[in-house]
Design an enzyme around this catalytic site. Structure first.
Site, mmCIF file in Angstrom:
data_model
loop_
_atom_site.group_PDB
_atom_site.id
_atom_site.type_symbol
_atom_site.label_atom_id
_atom_site.label_comp_id
_atom_site.label_asym_id
_atom_site.label_seq_id
_atom_site.Cartn_x
_atom_site.Cartn_y
_atom_site.Cartn_z
ATOM 1 N N ASP A 13 0.818 -1.216 0.000
ATOM 2 C CA ASP A 13 0.000 0.000 0.000
ATOM 3 C C ASP A 13 0.850 1.263 0.000
ATOM 4 O O ASP A 13 0.459 2.281 0.563
ATOM 5 C CB ASP A 13 -0.970 0.008 1.196
ATOM 6 C CG ASP A 13 -1.781 -1.268 1.241
ATOM 7 O OD1 ASP A 13 -2.270 -1.672 0.177
ATOM 8 O OD2 ASP A 13 -1.866 -1.888 2.311
ATOM 9 N N LYS A 16 2.015 1.953 -5.247
ATOM 10 C CA LYS A 16 2.718 1.464 -6.435
ATOM 11 C C LYS A 16 1.897 1.665 -7.699
ATOM 12 O O LYS A 16 2.427 1.959 -8.751
ATOM 13 C CB LYS A 16 3.025 -0.036 -6.290
ATOM 14 C CG LYS A 16 4.055 -0.354 -5.242
ATOM 15 C CD LYS A 16 4.319 -1.848 -5.163
ATOM 16 C CE LYS A 16 3.145 -2.634 -4.636
ATOM 17 N NZ LYS A 16 2.784 -2.370 -3.243
ATOM 18 N N GLY A 40 -4.077 -4.852 -4.277
ATOM 19 C CA GLY A 40 -5.030 -3.865 -4.791
ATOM 20 C C GLY A 40 -4.255 -2.688 -5.326
ATOM 21 O O GLY A 40 -3.469 -2.091 -4.617
ATOM 22 N N HIS A 41 -4.424 -2.382 -6.607
ATOM 23 C CA HIS A 41 -3.726 -1.254 -7.216
ATOM 24 C C HIS A 41 -4.758 -0.250 -7.694
ATOM 25 O O HIS A 41 -5.653 -0.594 -8.451
ATOM 26 C CB HIS A 41 -2.868 -1.719 -8.397
ATOM 27 C CG HIS A 41 -1.689 -2.547 -7.971
ATOM 28 N ND1 HIS A 41 -0.927 -3.274 -8.827
ATOM 29 C CD2 HIS A 41 -1.159 -2.737 -6.750
ATOM 30 C CE1 HIS A 41 0.034 -3.884 -8.157
ATOM 31 N NE2 HIS A 41 -0.095 -3.582 -6.895
ATOM 32 N N GLN A 220 2.111 -6.301 -2.974
ATOM 33 C CA GLN A 220 2.447 -6.279 -1.532
ATOM 34 C C GLN A 220 3.720 -5.429 -1.325
ATOM 35 O O GLN A 220 3.933 -4.479 -2.054
ATOM 36 C CB GLN A 220 2.616 -7.686 -0.953
ATOM 37 C CG GLN A 220 1.312 -8.451 -0.834
ATOM 38 C CD GLN A 220 0.874 -9.129 -2.116
ATOM 39 O OE1 GLN A 220 1.637 -9.783 -2.764
ATOM 40 N NE2 GLN A 220 -0.393 -8.977 -2.468
ATOM 41 N N THR A 235 2.965 -12.410 3.486
ATOM 42 C CA THR A 235 2.196 -13.130 2.479
ATOM 43 C C THR A 235 3.032 -14.344 2.067
ATOM 44 O O THR A 235 4.110 -14.571 2.618
ATOM 45 C CB THR A 235 1.810 -12.201 1.301
ATOM 46 O OG1 THR A 235 0.849 -12.877 0.494
ATOM 47 C CG2 THR A 235 3.022 -11.793 0.460
ATOM 48 N N THR A 296 -8.472 -3.977 -1.200
ATOM 49 C CA THR A 296 -9.028 -5.314 -1.399
ATOM 50 C C THR A 296 -10.097 -5.639 -0.357
ATOM 51 O O THR A 296 -11.159 -6.148 -0.692
ATOM 52 C CB THR A 296 -7.892 -6.372 -1.358
ATOM 53 O OG1 THR A 296 -6.967 -6.043 -2.390
ATOM 54 C CG2 THR A 296 -8.412 -7.774 -1.567
ATOM 55 N N GLY A 411 -0.205 13.718 -4.464
ATOM 56 C CA GLY A 411 -1.655 13.559 -4.597
ATOM 57 C C GLY A 411 -1.916 12.304 -5.398
ATOM 58 O O GLY A 411 -0.977 11.752 -6.000
HETATM 59 P P1 IMP Z 1 -2.454 -12.936 2.482
HETATM 60 O O1 IMP Z 1 -1.550 -12.420 1.413
HETATM 61 O O2 IMP Z 1 -3.917 -12.760 2.159
HETATM 62 O O3 IMP Z 1 -2.130 -14.328 2.910
HETATM 63 O O4 IMP Z 1 -2.229 -12.041 3.806
HETATM 64 C C1 IMP Z 1 -1.002 -12.079 4.529
HETATM 65 C C2 IMP Z 1 -0.648 -10.679 5.037
HETATM 66 O O5 IMP Z 1 -0.320 -9.845 3.927
HETATM 67 C C3 IMP Z 1 -1.791 -9.965 5.759
HETATM 68 O O6 IMP Z 1 -1.215 -9.151 6.765
HETATM 69 C C4 IMP Z 1 -2.399 -9.081 4.692
HETATM 70 O O7 IMP Z 1 -3.069 -7.962 5.220
HETATM 71 C C5 IMP Z 1 -1.137 -8.678 3.937
HETATM 72 N N1 IMP Z 1 -1.389 -8.310 2.540
HETATM 73 C C6 IMP Z 1 -1.650 -9.130 1.504
HETATM 74 N N2 IMP Z 1 -1.786 -8.435 0.371
HETATM 75 C C7 IMP Z 1 -1.589 -7.144 0.676
HETATM 76 C C8 IMP Z 1 -1.556 -5.945 -0.101
HETATM 77 O O8 IMP Z 1 -1.726 -5.932 -1.317
HETATM 78 N N3 IMP Z 1 -1.324 -4.800 0.602
HETATM 79 C C9 IMP Z 1 -1.080 -4.795 1.933
HETATM 80 N N4 IMP Z 1 -1.092 -5.884 2.701
HETATM 81 C C10 IMP Z 1 -1.340 -7.061 2.071
#
Ligand code: IMP
Length: 444
Positions: A13, A16, A40-41, A220, A235, A296, A411
């Site tokens: 977050d 990117k 999520g982008h 991520q 993750t 997401t 911004g």
């Molecule tokens: P998972 O990827 O759903 O298994 O989640 C594992 C960890 O990664 C959790 O803390 C999620 O909140 C974090 N996470 C997964 N994808 C994102 C992302 O795109 N942005 C921020 N945190 C993420």
């Protein structure tokens, strides 16, 4: 032509999506190499707003080629609904979106296992996105995962049975859909996926041979990397720059540089240690101003100050050559801005990022405090437009991290960006295409 990797230096977050979108004009293709629809982008331009999870944000650029590499776990339903949404919005990916036939399919049972495990973990939950990401990677390394190239196999039914038997044994109930219904769904997905599937490693190598330039878009962030992050609060893939090669089949020798995206403060979603977290009104202010809610899952993100111990670690393991500093404007109202420069851990001062999440949870931040600028930086496009204290903050980070800040985002929109074209690294990464980036920025 340069092939560049874009990596988040924190826990995801970092913004990117916007930076990838802005840099696209300097590249011929964008490659996604890990993660799944946990990412999520967000991309905003004109009056349009796209939230993408699996398809690289480069897709909104006409003619841009996009690849989803072998390192990704792809949920067919999520992918098709994103594709349909893009088409409804007038974006046509036809002939320029390619999926690796070796990626891993994330099937409905994976999400059901993920959710059941989180419930069973109780207080020790990871705070996953519930999308099934961990279980899908687990099937991959345990060697019973299903890949697109397997969808056309005569033994698909048997392979699905192996997978669902394991999932059902763990869940103590049937996964939905299962048996014939799952096989039928797979056959339907197979037909829709067929025109998109390629040996994308070969495809990308051919493009590199032709002198095309590739932008690798990480999902991520470095601190969520399964090997280098705050394990087990991570993750399940390699979100660091090294993952770009593994997850795309492009060799390390083809890469020319890495851009790290660093948010001007820090956020984290889900559980796990966060040394500079602010559990107070200032944290709430950062959350509100920075709109820190998951793209997401919609979950409120935990917020805190910039952590140079963590960021320096991320800079080192990713080999960062340039930084894009994002969301500087979110700090506009702050009276002062503490930056964590070291940890106090078990009575000792350290700048090493601890290996264990338990040790990290015991670490206390040691701050240096910079003055705030208490005026608007929103929409600045040149460094001179920034108040002196904001410029000092940027310079301070640059010195502390030891890499030049080439972009500053002021911004969410394309036009709200400073690109320091005078820096040698900008010339080396984008060359004469720098002008194209500026043209897209200025067009908004
Ligand atoms: P998972 O990827 O759903 O298994 O989640 C594992 C960890 O990664 C959790 O803390 C999620 O909140 C974090 N996470 C997964 N994808 C994102 C992302 O795109 N942005 C921020 N945190 C993420």
């Amino acid at each position: 032509m340069s092939n560049i990797v874009i990596i988040g230096l924190q826990w995801g977050d970092e913004g990117k999506g916007k930076i990838v979108d802005l840099l696209c004009p300097a590249f011929d293709a964008v490659v996604r190499y890990q993660g799944g629809h946990n990412a999520g982008h967000t991309v905003k331009f004109g009056d349009r707003h796209f939230s993408l999870h699996l398809i690289p944000s480069g897709i909104v650029h006409e003619g841009m080629r996009c690849v989803i590499g072998n390192g990704v776990v792809l949920a067919p339903d999520a992918f098709f609904s994103e594709l349909d949404h893009l088409r409804e919005e007038g974006v046509d990916p036809q002939g320029r979106l390619f999926l690796s036939d070796r990626l891993q399919l994330l099937l409905p049972g994976h999400a059901q296992v993920d959710q059941a495990r989180e419930v069973a973990r109780g207080d020790r939950k990871i705070g996953t996105t519930s999308r099934g990401i961990g279980p899908a990677y687990e099937s991959k390394v345990s060697r019973y995962g299903i890949r697109p190239c397997d969808l056309y196999s005569a033994t698909l039914g048997e392979r699905l049975e192996v997978l669902t038997d394991k999932q059902e044994a763990e869940l103590g109930r049937a996964v939905e859909p299962t048996g014939e219904a799952l096989l039928t769904a797979c056959r339907q997905w197979a037909e829709r996926l067929r025109p998109l599937l390629r040996n994308t490693s070969s495809l990308l190598s051919a493009w590199v041979e032709e002198g095309r330039s590739l932008l690798f878009e990480g999902a991520q962030g470095a601190l969520l990397d399964v090997d280098h992050g705050t394990y087990p609060y991570v993750t399940s893939s390699n979100a660091t720059a090294g993952g770009a090669c593994i997850g795309s089949g492009v060799p390390p020798t083809a890469l020319d540089g890495v851009i790290g995206i660093l948010k001007a403060y820090t956020s984290r979603v889900g559980e796990g240690p966060f040394v500079t977290e602010l559990d107070d009104a200032v944290g709430e202010q950062l959350r509100a101003r920075g709109n820190e809610y998951g793209t997401t899952t919609g979950r409120p993100r935990r917020c805190g100050w910039l952590d140079m111990v963590a960021s320096n670690y991320a800079r080192r393991i990713n080999g960062i050559g340039a930084i894009a500093l994002t969301k500087l404007d979110v700090l506009d109202d702050c009276d002062e801005i503490p930056v964590c420069v070291a940890y106090r851990l078990d009575g000792e001062e350290t700048t090493e990022f601890p290996s264990s999440a338990e040790a990290l949870a015991r670490a206390e931040p040691i701050y240096e405090t910079l003055p705030g600028w208490k005026s608007s930086t929103v929409g600045a496009t040149e460094p001179e437009q920034l108040p002196r204290a904001a410029r000092d903050y940027v310079r301070y980070i640059e010195e502390r991290i030891g890499a030049p800040i080439a972009l500053i985002s002021t911004g969410p929109r394309r036009e709200e960006t400073i690109l320091r074209r005078e820096l040698p690294v900008v010339q080396s990464y984008f060359g004469e295409r720098t002008e194209r980036i500026l043209a897209v920025r200025d067009a908004g």
